[in-house]
Design a protein around this motif. Structure first.
Motif, PDB file in Angstrom:
ATOM      1  N   GLU A   1      11.846  43.662  28.877  1.00 20.35           N
ATOM      2  CA  GLU A   1      10.838  44.111  27.892  1.00 20.35           C
ATOM      3  C   GLU A   1      11.538  44.656  26.651  1.00 20.35           C
ATOM      4  O   GLU A   1      11.189  44.345  25.513  1.00 20.35           O
ATOM      5  CB  GLU A   1       9.959  45.222  28.491  1.00 20.35           C
ATOM      6  N   GLN A   2      12.567  45.457  26.901  1.00 18.21           N
ATOM      7  CA  GLN A   2      13.312  46.058  25.785  1.00 18.21           C
ATOM      8  C   GLN A   2      13.905  44.975  24.881  1.00 18.21           C
ATOM      9  O   GLN A   2      13.825  45.043  23.654  1.00 18.21           O
ATOM     10  CB  GLN A   2      14.413  46.938  26.368  1.00 18.21           C
TER      11      GLN A   2
ATOM     12  N   LYS B   1      11.089  41.056  18.589  1.00 20.41           N
ATOM     13  CA  LYS B   1       9.845  41.101  17.798  1.00 20.41           C
ATOM     14  C   LYS B   1      10.009  41.976  16.559  1.00 20.41           C
ATOM     15  O   LYS B   1       9.480  41.700  15.495  1.00 20.41           O
ATOM     16  CB  LYS B   1       8.708  41.670  18.653  1.00 20.41           C
ATOM     17  N   GLN B   2      10.764  43.099  16.741  1.00 27.68           N
ATOM     18  CA  GLN B   2      10.829  44.059  15.631  1.00 27.68           C
ATOM     19  C   GLN B   2      11.692  43.598  14.466  1.00 27.68           C
ATOM     20  O   GLN B   2      11.573  44.149  13.378  1.00 27.68           O
ATOM     21  CB  GLN B   2      11.351  45.405  16.166  1.00 27.68           C
TER      22      GLN B   2
ATOM     23  N   THR C   1      21.244  43.923  20.500  1.00 31.23           N
ATOM     24  CA  THR C   1      20.035  43.894  19.670  1.00 31.23           C
ATOM     25  C   THR C   1      20.231  44.559  18.317  1.00 31.23           C
ATOM     26  O   THR C   1      19.466  44.332  17.395  1.00 31.23           O
ATOM     27  CB  THR C   1      18.881  44.601  20.388  1.00 31.23           C
TER      28      THR C   1
ATOM     29  N   SER D   1       8.185  37.678  31.600  1.00 29.25           N
ATOM     30  CA  SER D   1       8.987  38.136  30.448  1.00 29.25           C
ATOM     31  C   SER D   1      10.118  37.159  30.176  1.00 29.25           C
ATOM     32  O   SER D   1      10.404  36.812  29.032  1.00 29.25           O
ATOM     33  CB  SER D   1       9.598  39.506  30.727  1.00 29.25           C
TER      34      SER D   1
ATOM     35  N   ASN E   1      11.149  43.240  22.888  1.00 33.08           N
ATOM     36  CA  ASN E   1      10.670  44.069  21.771  1.00 33.08           C
ATOM     37  C   ASN E   1      11.636  44.031  20.602  1.00 33.08           C
ATOM     38  O   ASN E   1      11.225  43.928  19.439  1.00 33.08           O
ATOM     39  CB  ASN E   1      10.485  45.522  22.230  1.00 33.08           C
ATOM     40  N   SER E   2      12.925  44.110  20.947  1.00 30.07           N
ATOM     41  CA  SER E   2      13.894  44.150  19.852  1.00 30.07           C
ATOM     42  C   SER E   2      13.848  42.850  19.049  1.00 30.07           C
ATOM     43  O   SER E   2      14.098  42.858  17.844  1.00 30.07           O
ATOM     44  CB  SER E   2      15.294  44.420  20.385  1.00 30.07           C
TER      45      SER E   2
END
Length: 2033
Positions: A804-805, A811-812, A700, A851, A808-809
């Motif tokens: 999830e991690q 999305k960020q 990521t 997910s 998120n990465s």
């Protein structure tokens, strides 16, 4: 559709159809018309023209318009041309039309196409009309859209083609128009323009003279932003124009005066400019170029690279040979320091190097023959030397300008890399043919390569090492030599950093080569390397200047050592594990202290070392899986936690020590991930979280901002889906350079210097260099792989966190970075799903699924098509892992909804593919409803003509569903087929991706219909027609991949409905595309051919030749894109399709394709070789002879015949120029296959007399034996070549020829064989193989040929034999020299192979000699006939062998002892001798095993024969201390020296030897595997036979349980092996075992008689019982019954009742069957001798009698010549043996025997009385003989019972009245013996009953004189019987008898006159009678005189006869004494009495 098959269009039928059906109908009609048209159609021409031109207005689709145009053109060219101008005007009018609506477009395009074809076909006939037409078309082009421009370009190409030089006025205009199109934004237009210009340059001189520069610049421009097809077309144009410019002979006066010939330098300069500066022009270098920022765009460089190849291929191989040095220096100049801009960054340099390598591979590797390649290699060496000098000068020059010269040094590196790579590849391809090149000291190849190992640049050092590896693989004899040399240099120069890495790389590369060298390296080398590696690692810290290099080299050597496999590594394992343990800190505390103490340099060294250690362990785990025991795994584990700790600490170390640690830390990560991925996850469970965190971070927050999709994703997509993404991901010939375009500009692809450790790993394909990616990228791919493994082992509860991690990465991040993160994450997750699916794991609870779904759905709508493709696959795998129907239906529903609402291309393509992929992993999703929805949506999408991409993806998805939905899809087949056809007929050809998807759909439809396509119903016929129509449309498509699809569709159709595929048109299509420049098309062609020839090889071959003869113009090389140096028309015409395929095999580089070509040729050979024998042999001979001029000619001086073999190679042009060695090896293999095909075809192939007769009868017949000279010649050429593989094949061929033809006699010289005349050639072929430098495998093979030759008995003259025998003697000396004398070049197991081959060869020769000797010996003893001298004097061969037998026997025994040890089960491994056996070393035990298995059987046989020939008497005096350097005697077996007695007694030695041979044989025969060779089993049985041939071994098994065990083993062998040879051999052994038992019983009886105790001996003792398992008799009977019942099932009482057997008809046994039955009967008759009388009576006698009489009864059938069948003779013999047994007379058992024998006699008599009228074929003679045997051999009480006697006499009476003279004759002979029976009670009844009728019969013959010899013989036998009676009668009756006999005899006499005219038989009778009278007269003179007195007529007759015979009587009597009639010989053969 049938209605469409008419000359004129059936308008009635046409008008009734729907819109779409009309299009289909028209196309079908046009196709039919095209086939008809060459016929004369003048009367219908007008109507046809009308119909065709009216079609132009109907907006025809692309395929239809092309067909209309073709038909019109053909119609005008065959018919009248008067209306052609109207048609042309009409077309021009349509083109001029102002209507620009889309609906009118097809009509305009059709008119354009039509013009093109008309001009192409009619050309100059059309006069000057073309100027208007061209003008009109060019005008139309100005405002045409891309389809229009595309068609106009193609049309202009056709117009130019048709007009030729006449079109000169328009050339400039066309040129201008094509120029603009060549840089068009549509790629299809660019391709068309390139084709147009290619056509134009044929006549337009200005293109390759005055305007050359601008043409070249234009092509460079065209390459910019091009795709693969454009690059192919434009590079073809550019290469051709430049080649034309170079070679043109300018003669036309019209050209301007300032024209000059252009030179090669200038042409190269032009191309070089494009390569180096791109398309920015020559002078107008733009600003950035001057600033040095822009680099040449990749696609231009790749395009130019291809143009170089086309340029050279066009000029041809010969041109390249002549101009190689100029060309080569120019190519290297492209990467030299003269152009620092081209190679300013590493990425650019790698890209340039790749292009240069490609140019060299394609030209030098692809065009040149082997000789020219060797010359090229020398040239390359010169270049390397020159560069080496420059470097040396630069390094030694220490003045002020050193700085400049170091840049020189680095700049020369790329040139060197390219040169070394090409040199390596060249030698790799040449294989052992390159030997002369390396031996040539003036070139100094090895010196050159080794000298640059010290080059300052690491990439040069690596490439030099790689080059050495190639040399080692090509020439295995150099491996050890090079290793020694490099290790020695490494030790000497270990203080120089360059030397340490350079030689380290070299040693590693050479070790990597070992697994490609079957002969290996000596085992001790491993130890040396391990020591060097340890030394380097230990001394690394001594000198900081080279600690980095030493550490790297040390671990690299260990990693490379691991590739040698478990056998080598196990000895070094402890040392390696110790090094592994020491390299990591033992506790976290130590790691902390390390962190505080280290500086950046120490960290660099530490990380390098640890990365190396990780790499070594990974190499160990992947190459030595066999050693990974639990104990070893436990020792591997301790350092892992510490390694992971270091991984987590890396970021902080990196922060504190700055940038220099960036690469080492990345490499460390990469290596750790790679190791963890191959270890079982259980081993590092403790570190899971730590590693996962790092992985997530790597994925990521990647270091690189590079789009890595092209190497991460393809492995995760399904290979079929990748076809959607264009040709770049498919396999093409240009894959090597095209790959870089795929990777995007920021990365050039892999290169060796990115990861030196890859130098010892296996390479993916062929001889290409490994191409590891840069560390930043390889770390990501390693991370995704490891994530995949770990995620599937993480607890389900933790998976949600991880996902999830990751989400998120994503999305960020934003923008391009987000895409990169998404890509990494999806590939990692997809890998984990793959693992989960493989281990059948589950994904986890609902949240995890959610997910996961979010993750995948996001990627499904990504802009990157590759990512969409991978996401669709990932989605399907997700459904597979969850495997819940509701979940799957939900996924599909999401896609449905999306597809209904979404309008953008991205989501439509992604989701449509997702629907197809779901089917791939879940089969039919089951519900028809779901299927209907899917199909409906995909139908709609596939008709979305606004976006070809959506169409292509939707159709592809549809093809998946058709393929996978199974029977559910049947309802949709018709509509889908219509849709596919409609699209095929309407989609523009420029959208090739849509057409490719359509092809896949059609293929899937054909497969789903399957065999139903054969049906005859109308619906099936319609479907079939549609499929064929679709294939026809695709075949016409300009895109090669679509054509490939068409071919594979036709292939499917041919499989399911062969009658409906037009084979001739399919074959023509295949021949045209055989040499396409598209790899996938060539593959499709060959795959299709492979299928066709399995069924119809002959037809395919004929069609190919016929086709080439018919239409020559389609086959001129210009029309089809040919591969270099291959013009198909000349080939197929002269050498058929087979020859063309062989040529293609020689030129082709793609392995898979080569394999297919070989299979195709093999199928053709098996079905046609026998019929076209000369053709096939000539093909093979041409291929082999094309290289004969390079053959070693050292033989020619010594032997004359050899020179004949190599002389006529250059007489005429060879169809194959310089074929490669692999092709020649294939040709030699083909020769062997042809021989075996002929063997199955019939005996005439191996019988010269028969062959010549049949050839005279029909000259078309052809037989192999007539080509023997060619076979020998081919074998000779191959066996004496430089290539070792070819030598092996040649020797194999020679061996087969010798074996098959050894026995063929030479008709012109009786007593000689046909092969004898070739002995000089055979000797010459074998001699080089025994030269000292020959590799052991070749020598081993040659030994086999030697022994086959000597043993075949071809050569009878000992002096001639000595030549070959001498070769074997020389190798035996080598074997005796012992281990010390072996060369240290190869692995020890190769010397085992060679020694055993020599011993096996000697064994074969000795077996032949000893067998022949024993045979002569037996014959001499039985003195039967003169043995033919031709089977060369056995004693002679034995003399040759005798001298060496002493030595040989020891070596053989030693080899057998080794073999016995090696076959022990694994639990005895600890007892094997520690230092190995006599001929194998303990370390190479596994590789030695197969060699022993290969040769033990013959050695065993020879040893047994030798022991028996010496009668087990010889024991060597120096047995204790043998004179060999090896423990040769089996006395040393498994004993340790302290307990061994010093000298063994001869008895012990013999016992050991006996048990060794017996043990090996019995163990093998107990369970010969199903694959055990016949000859091994037979050799084993023969060895046992030989063993039991002498008394001593028999005494060992006579009274022992061993005999029973052996019989059981043999019984099992007979049950499991059908071969009669094996069964007969086994029966012979059984007989000997019985004989041994008999001897034993006799011996016991004898000793008992001496001691005067008389217990009963033999089995069954007093009780008569036999114990199964313990009893020899029982075992024997079991075995015999098995044989008899298998041959004569009627003997089995259980079966006799069954209907199958009761037919009662006689089965005539085969010859083998008869021999087996006879052998079994002989054994049965031997059984009584080992039984006690009780045992005999109770258990055995009834059985034996039943079997013997059963055989007699079943096989007593009359044969034509009156001979007795073999089985009958054997049963009579056995019966006689049994009846005359002493036990029948013994007191105790007499009465019981008598009863049994009487029953037996009744059984025989009953044979007669069987009903069913079977009497006529029963053989009375056999049964009478049986009765006679009973009468003569048993005691009188058996046969003198009245009823039996009466019965017997009756049978004789009946037979006496037989009409057949032969039967009568035999009957007399039998009675003759009965009448003479000493016991009167036996003979008198017979005499009383039968004598009168005999005399009566003889008296009748006075009237009827004998007609022929048979009748004569009857009379003679009758007379003999009466004469014998007379002799035995008592005195008082004798006179009566004589008185009866004399008149009969006298009646046979003839007087002088009658004698002259009498027949032969009458004369013979006369002589016979006279002779008898002469004897009888004196004997019974009183009676005689009395009779003469009483009958004066008789007296007169007698006297005249005696007088008449006076003169000749002496001669006659002499003659008669010699030849007393035929009867005696019969009596000899059937003398049972």
């Amino acid at each position: 559709m049938e209605l469409a098959h008419s000359l004129l269009l059936n308008e009635e039928a046409y008008n009734q159809l729907s819109e779409f059906q009309k299009a289909e109908f028209i196309f079908e009609w046009l196709q039919f018309l095209e086939k008809l048209l060459p016929a004369d159609v003048r009367e219908n021409q007008k109507k046809l023209v009308e119909q065709l031109t009216s079609l132009l207005n109907n907006s025809p689709g692309p395929p239809t318009r092309r067909l209309v145009a073709k038909n019109l053109a053909v119609l005008y060219s065959t018919g009248d041309t008067f209306s052609v101008y109207q048609t042309i005007d009409k077309c021009n009018e349509l083109i001029r039309s102002k209507d620009d609506s889309p609906s009118y477009l097809p009509t305009k395009l059709a008119a354009v196409v039509c013009l093109g074809y008309l001009y192409k076909k009619l050309g100059r006939i059309l006069g000057n009309s073309f100027t208007d037409t061209v003008g009109n078309v060019l005008k139309a082009m100005k405002n045409a859209e891309s389809q229009g421009r595309y068609e106009i370009m193609l049309s202009l190409q056709n117009i130019l083609n048709g007009l030729g030089a006449a079109a000169i006025p328009c050339h400039r205009d066309i040129y201008k128009a094509a120029r603009s199109c060549l840089t068009d934004r549509s790629m299809a237009v660019r391709c068309a323009a390139a084709k147009c210009l290619l056509e134009l340059q044929n006549e337009a001189v200005f293109m390759w003279s005055t305007d050359l520069d601008s043409v070249v610049t234009l092509c460079f421009k065209s390459f910019e932003g091009s795709n693969y097809d454009v690059r192919l077309a434009v590079s073809k144009l550019l290469g051709t124009v430049l080649a034309r410019a170079l070679t043109s002979k300018q003669t036309t006066a019209s050209t301007r005066h300032n024209f000059r010939r252009i030179s090669l330098e200038e042409v190269m300069e032009l191309l070089g400019t494009g390569f180096l500066r791109g398309s920015s022009g020559f002078l107008r270098a733009s600003g950035d170029m001057l600033k040095g920022t822009s680099s040449v765009s990749r696609d231009v460089r790749v395009g130019v690279t291809q143009a170089y190849v086309v340029f050279v291929s066009t000029l041809g191989a010969q041109w390249l040979e002549r101009n190689f040095s100029a060309f080569f220096s120019h190519i290297l100049y492209l990467v030299s320091q003269s152009h620092p801009k081209a190679i300013q960054s590493q990425i650019d340099a790698i890209s340039c190097r790749r292009c240069v390598s490609f140019i060299l591979r394609a030209t030098v590797g692809g065009l040149l023959g082997e000789k020219a390649q060797i010359a090229a290699a020398k040239e390359i060496c010169q270049a390397i030397w020159k560069l080496k000098k420059v470097v040396d000068a630069a390094i030694s020059d220490s003045n002020l300008e050193t700085r400049i010269s170091t840049t020189d040094v680095t700049a020369s590196q790329h040139v060197l890399v390219c040169a070394l790579q090409e040199l390596g590849s060249l030698i790799h391809g040449l294989g052992t043919t390159a030997a002369p090149l390396l031996q040539d000291s003036s070139t100094g190849v090895l010196e050159a390569v080794i000298s640059v190992i010290l080059h300052p640049s690491i990439s040069v050092r690596l490439t030099a090492a790689w080059c050495l590896r190639c040399i080692a693989v090509a020439l295995p004899s150099y491996v050890s030599l090079l290793l020694d040399r490099c290790i020695e240099r490494l030790s000497t120069l270990k203080s120089s950093p360059e030397a340490v890495t350079g030689y380290g790389f070299a040693v590693a590369a050479l070790l990597g080569a070992v697994k490609h060298c079957p002969l290996g390296i000596p085992h001790g080398k491993g130890k040396v390397i391990m020591t060097v590696a340890e030394d380097l690692l230990c001394s690394a810290s001594q000198n900081s200047r080279i600690s980095l290099q030493r550490t790297q080299a040390g671990w690299l050597l260990i990693a490379a050592l691991m590739t040698l496999g478990p056998a080598v590594v196990q000895h070094h394992l402890p040392r390696m594990l110790l090094l592994w343990k020491c390299i990591f800190p033992s506790s976290p505390k130590d790691l902390e202290t390390e962190k505080t103490r280290g500086d950046s340099f120490t960290w660099q060294v530490t990380l390098e070392g640890r990365a190396g250690a990780l790499c070594a362990i990974k190499s160990f785990v992947s190459h030595c899986a066999g050693l990974l025991t639990d104990e070893v795994v436990q020792r591997l584990l301790p350092p892992l936690p510490s390694a992971v700790d270091l991984l987590t600490q890396l970021p902080s170390i990196y922060k504190s020590h700055g940038n220099s640690l960036k690469t080492p830390s990345t490499v460390y990560r990469h290596k750790l991930y790679e190791l963890l991925a191959v270890l079982p996850p259980k081993t590092y469970e403790g570190s899971f979280w730590a590693v996962l965190k790092e992985l997530v971070a790597d994925l990521t927050v990647p270091d690189s901002q590079i789009d890595t999709s092209t190497f991460l994703l393809p492995p995760l997509c399904h290979e079929n889906d990748l076809l959607l993404l264009g040709p770049l991901l498919q396999e093409t010939d240009h894959r090597f350079i095209e790959e870089q375009l795929l990777l995007g500009n920021s990365i050039a692809g892999g290169s060796l210097e990115y990861d030196p450790y890859s130098i010892c790993e296996k390479v993916a394909q062929g001889d290409s260099v490994p191409k590891p990616l840069p560390p930043v990228l390889s770390v990501i791919s390693a991370a995704t792989r490891l994530f995949g493994v770990m995620f599937s082992h993480v607890a389900e509860s933790h998976r949600l966190q991880v996902l999830e991690q990751l989400l998120n990465s994503i999305k960020q991040t934003k923008g391009s970075r987000q895409q990169i993160v998404q890509l990494n994450v999806v590939s990692a997750f997809s890998t984990s799903l793959k693992h989960l699916a493989n281990c059948k794991g589950s994904l986890g609870p609902e949240e995890v699924r959610k997910s996961a779904l979010t993750l995948v759905m996001g990627a499904l709508e990504s802009n990157n098509p590759l990512l969409r493709c991978a996401a669709a696959e990932c989605l399907a795998r997700l459904a597979q892992v969850v495997s819940d129907t509701a979940f799957t239906a939900g996924l599909a529903q999401v896609s449905f909804d999306k597809l209904k609402s979404a309008r953008d291309v991205v989501s439509r393509t992604g989701h449509s593919l997702a629907l197809g992929c779901l089917y791939r992993y879940l089969g039919g999703i089951g519900s028809t409803q779901h299927l209907n929805a899917c199909v409906g949506i995909l139908y709609t999408l596939s008709q979305d003509s606004t976006s070809p991409d959506v169409q292509a993806w939707a159709l592809h998805s549809l093809s998946l569903i058709v393929d996978l939905a199974g029977p559910l899809y049947h309802v949709h087949v018709e509509p889908t087929l219509s849709l596919v056809l409609m699209l095929l007929l309407t989609v523009p050809p420029a959208y090739s991706e849509v057409h490719q998807s359509l092809g896949r759909c059609l293929n899937a439809l054909i497969t789903s219909l399957g065999p139903e396509l054969q049906g005859s119903s109308t619906t099936v016929a319609a479907l079939r027609t549609s499929c064929l129509l679709g294939c026809a449309v695709m075949q016409d498509n300009p895109d090669c991949l679509v054509q490939a699809q068409a071919i594979s569709c036709l292939q499917q159709l041919h499989m399911f409905a062969p009658r409906h595929v037009n084979l001739s048109s399919l074959v023509s299509c295949l021949c045209v595309n055989l040499c396409s420049s598209y790899l996938l098309l060539r593959r499709a062609v060959v795959a299709c051919l492979r299928q066709l020839v399995q069924r119809e090889a002959a037809e395919v071959s004929e069609y190919a030749v016929a086709l080439v003869k018919e239409n020559r113009e389609d086959f001129t090389p210009g029309n089809v894109l040919k591969c270099p140096g291959f013009s198909s028309d000349v080939n197929i015409r002269e050498i058929g399709l087979e020859g063309a395929l062989l040529s293609l095999l020689d030129k082709e580089l793609d392995q898979r394709l080569c394999q297919d070509i070989k299979e195709t040729l093999t199928h053709m050979l098996t079905s046609m070789a026998v019929g076209k024998l000369s053709f096939w042999l000539k093909l093979c001979k041409d291929v082999l002879a094309a290289s004969a001029d390079t053959t070693q000619e050292e033989e020619t001086a010594k032997v004359d015949d050899a020179s004949i073999l190599t002389s006529d190679s250059d007489e005429r042009f060879h169809p194959f120029s310089n074929p490669r060695w692999s092709t020649r090896v294939f040709a030699a293999e083909c020769v062997c296959k042809i021989i075996s095909q002929c063997e199955n075809a019939g005996s005439a192939h191996f019988d010269i007399t028969l062959a010549q007769e049949r050839k005279q009868r029909d000259s078309r017949d052809d037989f192999l034996v007539l080509h023997l000279a060619d076979l020998i010649r081919m074998a000779f050429m191959a066996a004496t070549d430089h290539s070792d593989q070819l030598r092996l094949s040649g020797l194999q061929t020679l061996q087969i020829v010798v074996r098959k033809f050894a026995a063929v006699p030479e008709p012109e010289f009786p007593g000689h064989v046909i092969l004898e005349q070739y002995q000089a050639n055979v000797g010459a072929a074998l001699r080089p193989a025994f030269a000292p430098e020959t590799p052991p495998d070749v020598t081993a093979k040659a030994c086999q040929v030697c022994s086959a030759w000597i043993a075949s008995g071809v050569v009878s003259d000992l002096n001639d034999l000595r030549r070959v025998h001498q070769l074997l003697v020389s190798s035996l000396l080598k074997v005796q020299a012992g281990k010390e004398a072996q060369s240290q070049q190869y692995n020890e197991s190769t010397s085992t192979m060679e020694i055993l081959a020599v011993l096996k060869a000697w064994a074969e020769v000795s077996v032949t000699a000893l067998d022949a000797h024993n045979h002569c010996f037996k014959i001499a003893n039985s003195a039967e006939e003169n043995y033919r001298d031709g089977t060369f004097s056995a004693s002679g061969l034995l003399d040759l062998v005798q001298a060496d037998l002493g030595t040989l026997s020891k070596l053989w025994l030693a080899a057998l002892q080794d073999f016995a040890l090696l076959t022990l089960p694994s639990e005895y491994a600890s007892q094997l001798p520690a230092e190995g056996g006599t001929f194998y070393t303990a370390e190479t035990i596994e590789s030695a095993r197969p060699h022993y298995y290969n040769s033990w059987a013959l050695i065993l046989h020879a040893t047994a024969l030798w022991l028996t020939s010496t009668g087990f008497i010889v024991v060597d005096p120096d047995e204790g201390v043998t004179n060999l350097s090896r423990p040769v005697t089996p006395t040393t077996m498994c004993q340790d020296s302290s307990t061994r007695p010093l000298v063994k007694s001869p008895e012990d030695v013999n016992t050991d030897r006996f048990h060794l041979i017996l043990g090996i044989s019995v163990e093998f025969l107990c369970s010969p595997g199903s694959d055990a060779a016949m000859e091994n089993i037979i050799a084993c049985l023969r060895a046992l036979q030989a063993l039991f041939d002498v008394p001593w071994p028999r005494s060992k098994i006579g009274g022992d349980q061993l005999g029973v065990e052996m019989l059981n083993v043999l019984h099992r062998l007979i049950l499991t092996r059908e071969s009669p040879d094996i069964q007969l051999a086994a029966l012979e052994v059984v007989q000997l075992i019985l004989f041994a038992a008999q001897e034993h019983v006799k011996e016991k009886r004898r000793s008992a008689e001496e001691k005067e105790t008389l217990p009963e001996f033999g089995e069954g003792k007093d009780t008569g019982g036999l114990v199964p398992g313990k009893s020899l008799v029982f075992a024997t009977l079991e075995l015999c019954v098995c044989i008899l019942v298998r041959q004569l099932p009627q003997l089995n009482p259980k079966l006799t009742c069954s209907p199958a057997v009761q037919s009662g008809k006689h089965l005539l046994l085969s010859e083998d069957g008869s021999r087996l039955v006879a052998a079994a009967l002989v054994i049965l008759s031997d059984v009584p001798a080992i039984c006690s009388p009780e045992g005999m009576l109770i258990s055995v006698l009834p059985t034996i009698l039943y079997l013997i009489i059963g055989v007699l009864k079943e096989t007593a059938v009359k044969l034509q010549d009156g001979q007795l069948p073999l089985t009958v003779a054997a049963s009579l013999q056995a019966l006689k043996g049994l009846l005359s047994s002493p036990m029948a007379r013994a007191e105790k058992s007499r009465t019981a025997w008598t009863d049994l024998l009487r029953s037996a006699l009744v059984t025989v008599l009953d044979c007669w009385d069987q009903v069913d009228g079977l009497l006529q074929e029963r053989d009375e003679v056999s049964l009478l003989t049986a009765i006679t045997v009973f009468v003569m051999s048993t005691s009188p009480e058996v046969t003198t019972i009245e009823c039996l006697q009466k019965h017997c006499i009756e049978k004789f009476k009946i037979t006496l009245d037989s009409k057949e003279p032969l039967v009568q004759c035999k009957c007399y002979q039998l009675l003759h013996s009965i009448f003479q029976h000493p016991n009167k009670t036996v003979s008198y009844p017979y005499i009383h009953s039968l004598a009168p009728s005999i005399v009566g019969k003889l008296q009748e013959t006075e009237k009827a004189k004998p007609e022929n010899a048979a009748e004569l013989q009857v009379i003679e036998e009758g007379i003999k019987v009466v004469a014998a009676l007379t002799a035995t009668a008592e005195e008082e009756h004798r006179t009566h008898l004589v008185a009866g006999l004399l008149p009969i005899l006298i009646s046979f006499l003839l007087d002088e006159n009658a004698l002259v005219s009498a027949t032969n038989s009458a004369k013979s009778l006369h002589e016979f009678a006279l002779q008898n009278l002469m004897q009888i007269g004196p004997q019974y003179s009183s009676v005689f005189k009395k009779l003469m007195a009483s009958s004066p007529t008789m007296k007169a007759r007698l006297e005249s006869a005696v007088k008449g015979n006076q003169e000749s009587i002496k001669a006659k009597t002499a003659k008669h004494a010699k030849n007393p009639g035929k009867s005696s010989s019969i009596q000899l053969k059937t003398n049972f009495l």
